[in-house]
Design a protein around this motif. Structure first.
Motif, PDB file in Angstrom:
ATOM      1  N   LEU A   1      55.961  29.470  42.221  1.00 19.96           N
ATOM      2  CA  LEU A   1      55.591  30.326  41.107  1.00 19.96           C
ATOM      3  C   LEU A   1      54.103  30.616  41.242  1.00 19.96           C
ATOM      4  CD1 LEU A   1      57.328  28.370  38.182  1.00 19.96           C
ATOM      5  CD2 LEU A   1      58.299  30.133  39.671  1.00 19.96           C
ATOM      6  N   TYR A   2      53.738  31.884  41.124  1.00 19.20           N
ATOM      7  CA  TYR A   2      52.338  32.276  41.163  1.00 19.20           C
ATOM      8  C   TYR A   2      51.867  32.455  39.729  1.00 19.20           C
ATOM      9  CZ  TYR A   2      52.862  33.061  46.162  1.00 19.20           C
ATOM     10  OH  TYR A   2      53.089  32.884  47.488  1.00 19.20           O
TER      11      TYR A   2
ATOM     12  N   ASP B   1      38.235  40.227  43.333  1.00 18.77           N
ATOM     13  CA  ASP B   1      37.449  39.629  42.252  1.00 18.77           C
ATOM     14  C   ASP B   1      38.187  38.421  41.665  1.00 18.77           C
ATOM     15  OD1 ASP B   1      35.180  39.468  40.618  1.00 18.77           O
ATOM     16  OD2 ASP B   1      36.147  40.589  39.005  1.00 18.77           O
ATOM     17  N   SER B   2      38.681  37.562  42.563  1.00 18.42           N
ATOM     18  CA  SER B   2      39.451  36.408  42.102  1.00 18.42           C
ATOM     19  C   SER B   2      39.156  35.177  42.946  1.00 18.42           C
ATOM     20  CB  SER B   2      40.951  36.716  42.149  1.00 18.42           C
ATOM     21  OG  SER B   2      41.401  36.828  43.480  1.00 18.42           O
ATOM     22  N   VAL B   3      39.538  34.044  42.401  1.00 15.34           N
ATOM     23  CA  VAL B   3      39.490  32.783  43.139  1.00 15.34           C
ATOM     24  C   VAL B   3      40.892  32.188  43.107  1.00 15.34           C
ATOM     25  CG1 VAL B   3      38.651  30.399  43.115  1.00 15.34           C
ATOM     26  CG2 VAL B   3      37.048  32.282  42.734  1.00 15.34           C
ATOM     27  N   GLU B   4      41.336  31.768  44.262  1.00 22.68           N
ATOM     28  CA  GLU B   4      42.618  31.058  44.381  1.00 22.68           C
ATOM     29  C   GLU B   4      42.332  29.568  44.345  1.00 22.68           C
ATOM     30  OE1 GLU B   4      45.954  30.226  47.867  1.00 22.68           O
ATOM     31  OE2 GLU B   4      44.450  31.790  48.150  1.00 22.68           O
ATOM     32  N   CYS B   5      42.965  28.873  43.423  1.00 18.53           N
ATOM     33  CA  CYS B   5      42.912  27.418  43.450  1.00 18.53           C
ATOM     34  C   CYS B   5      43.999  27.006  44.441  1.00 18.53           C
ATOM     35  CB  CYS B   5      43.155  26.819  42.065  1.00 18.53           C
ATOM     36  SG  CYS B   5      43.068  25.013  42.061  1.00 18.53           S
ATOM     37  N   GLY B   6      43.592  26.852  45.678  1.00 22.03           N
ATOM     38  CA  GLY B   6      44.533  26.608  46.769  1.00 22.03           C
ATOM     39  C   GLY B   6      45.197  25.247  46.701  1.00 22.03           C
ATOM     40  N   ARG B   7      44.507  24.307  46.075  1.00 23.90           N
ATOM     41  CA  ARG B   7      45.111  22.985  45.929  1.00 23.90           C
ATOM     42  C   ARG B   7      44.315  22.186  44.923  1.00 23.90           C
ATOM     43  NH1 ARG B   7      46.199  20.378  51.427  1.00 23.90           N
ATOM     44  NH2 ARG B   7      47.393  22.289  51.525  1.00 23.90           N
TER      45      ARG B   7
ATOM     46  N   PHE C   1      30.913  32.463  41.291  1.00 21.90           N
ATOM     47  CA  PHE C   1      31.459  33.673  41.917  1.00 21.90           C
ATOM     48  C   PHE C   1      31.450  34.889  40.997  1.00 21.90           C
ATOM     49  CE2 PHE C   1      33.824  30.041  43.850  1.00 21.90           C
ATOM     50  CZ  PHE C   1      33.264  30.116  45.104  1.00 21.90           C
ATOM     51  N   GLY C   2      31.244  34.674  39.696  1.00 21.08           N
ATOM     52  CA  GLY C   2      31.244  35.782  38.743  1.00 21.08           C
ATOM     53  C   GLY C   2      32.585  36.496  38.658  1.00 21.08           C
ATOM     54  N   ILE C   3      33.662  35.749  38.850  1.00 25.17           N
ATOM     55  CA  ILE C   3      34.996  36.352  38.898  1.00 25.17           C
ATOM     56  C   ILE C   3      35.640  36.363  37.518  1.00 25.17           C
ATOM     57  CG2 ILE C   3      35.475  35.882  41.321  1.00 25.17           C
ATOM     58  CD1 ILE C   3      37.056  33.671  38.752  1.00 25.17           C
ATOM     59  N   GLN C   4      36.682  37.157  37.386  1.00 24.25           N
ATOM     60  CA  GLN C   4      37.423  37.273  36.132  1.00 24.25           C
ATOM     61  C   GLN C   4      38.788  36.581  36.186  1.00 24.25           C
ATOM     62  OE1 GLN C   4      35.946  38.806  33.461  1.00 24.25           O
ATOM     63  NE2 GLN C   4      34.229  38.871  34.880  1.00 24.25           N
ATOM     64  N   ARG C   5      39.283  36.316  37.393  1.00 22.49           N
ATOM     65  CA  ARG C   5      40.675  35.867  37.532  1.00 22.49           C
ATOM     66  C   ARG C   5      40.765  34.674  38.479  1.00 22.49           C
ATOM     67  NH1 ARG C   5      44.510  37.771  41.474  1.00 22.49           N
ATOM     68  NH2 ARG C   5      46.630  37.342  40.817  1.00 22.49           N
ATOM     69  N   ILE C   6      41.526  33.678  38.048  1.00 24.06           N
ATOM     70  CA  ILE C   6      41.842  32.524  38.888  1.00 24.06           C
ATOM     71  C   ILE C   6      43.354  32.487  39.022  1.00 24.06           C
ATOM     72  CG2 ILE C   6      41.784  30.010  39.069  1.00 24.06           C
ATOM     73  CD1 ILE C   6      39.212  30.138  37.319  1.00 24.06           C
ATOM     74  N   TRP C   7      43.836  32.258  40.224  1.00 23.95           N
ATOM     75  CA  TRP C   7      45.281  32.167  40.412  1.00 23.95           C
ATOM     76  C   TRP C   7      45.608  30.971  41.289  1.00 23.95           C
ATOM     77  CZ3 TRP C   7      47.673  33.026  45.229  1.00 23.95           C
ATOM     78  CH2 TRP C   7      46.861  33.576  46.216  1.00 23.95           C
ATOM     79  N   LEU C   8      46.874  30.573  41.226  1.00 24.84           N
ATOM     80  CA  LEU C   8      47.342  29.418  41.992  1.00 24.84           C
ATOM     81  C   LEU C   8      48.845  29.530  42.158  1.00 24.84           C
ATOM     82  CD1 LEU C   8      48.762  27.455  39.637  1.00 24.84           C
ATOM     83  CD2 LEU C   8      46.369  27.048  39.095  1.00 24.84           C
ATOM     84  N   ASP C   9      49.368  28.688  43.011  1.00 24.44           N
ATOM     85  CA  ASP C   9      50.826  28.611  43.125  1.00 24.44           C
ATOM     86  C   ASP C   9      51.261  27.171  42.907  1.00 24.44           C
ATOM     87  OD1 ASP C   9      50.831  27.230  45.736  1.00 24.44           O
ATOM     88  OD2 ASP C   9      50.272  29.168  46.572  1.00 24.44           O
TER      89      ASP C   9
END
Length: 139
Positions: free
Chosen positions: A133-134, A62-68, A94-102
């Protein structure tokens, strides 16, 4: 609007951008673009191409990665505005709750902006001998 991958590849090769991201060939970008869970978003400023971001939807977490995210002209707030719009887009699409990136640990400007926008570190990793860093944000 349709993204011109030649602009993306050229942008990634700029000396002041190259050190902060992993560059992809035109062919690699074409392959990534075809993936069902991957979205390329164009960033425009005053009607001109100003950068892009790559989002990877991970429905299993339930997440999206901001890959770049790459911005051609820094210091104008374009990246911050684009990140805020991306968060809204991810919630709506996407109806997601979490976005992550590195981000590389030496990218002080990136870390500052992400932290300012509410992203918090949850882990570390390594890429090509450099520390990553994530960071994540619940939206």
């Amino acid at each position: 609007s349709e993204i011109d991958l030649t602009h993306i590849v050229a942008l990634e090769q700029q000396s002041d951008i190259r050190e902060f991201i992993a560059q992809d060939s035109l062919e690699k970008h074409q392959a990534k673009m075809k993936r069902d869970n991957t979205v390329y978003l164009s960033i425009e400023h005053d009607g001109d191409f100003a950068g892009y971001m790559i989002l990877i939807h991970h429905p299993e977490t339930d997440s999206v990665e901001c890959g770049r995210i790459v911005i051609s002209s820094r210091g104008k707030g374009i990246g911050q505005q684009a990140l805020k719009l991306m968060e809204d887009y991810c919630k709506a699409t996407f109806g997601i709750q979490r976005i992550w990136l590195d981000v590389f640990d030496f990218n002080a400007r990136g870390i500052h902006i992400y932290t300012k926008l509410g992203y918090q570190q949850f882990d570390t990793g390594e890429y090509d001998g450099k520390t990553l860093l994530y960071l994540e944000k619940f939206v």
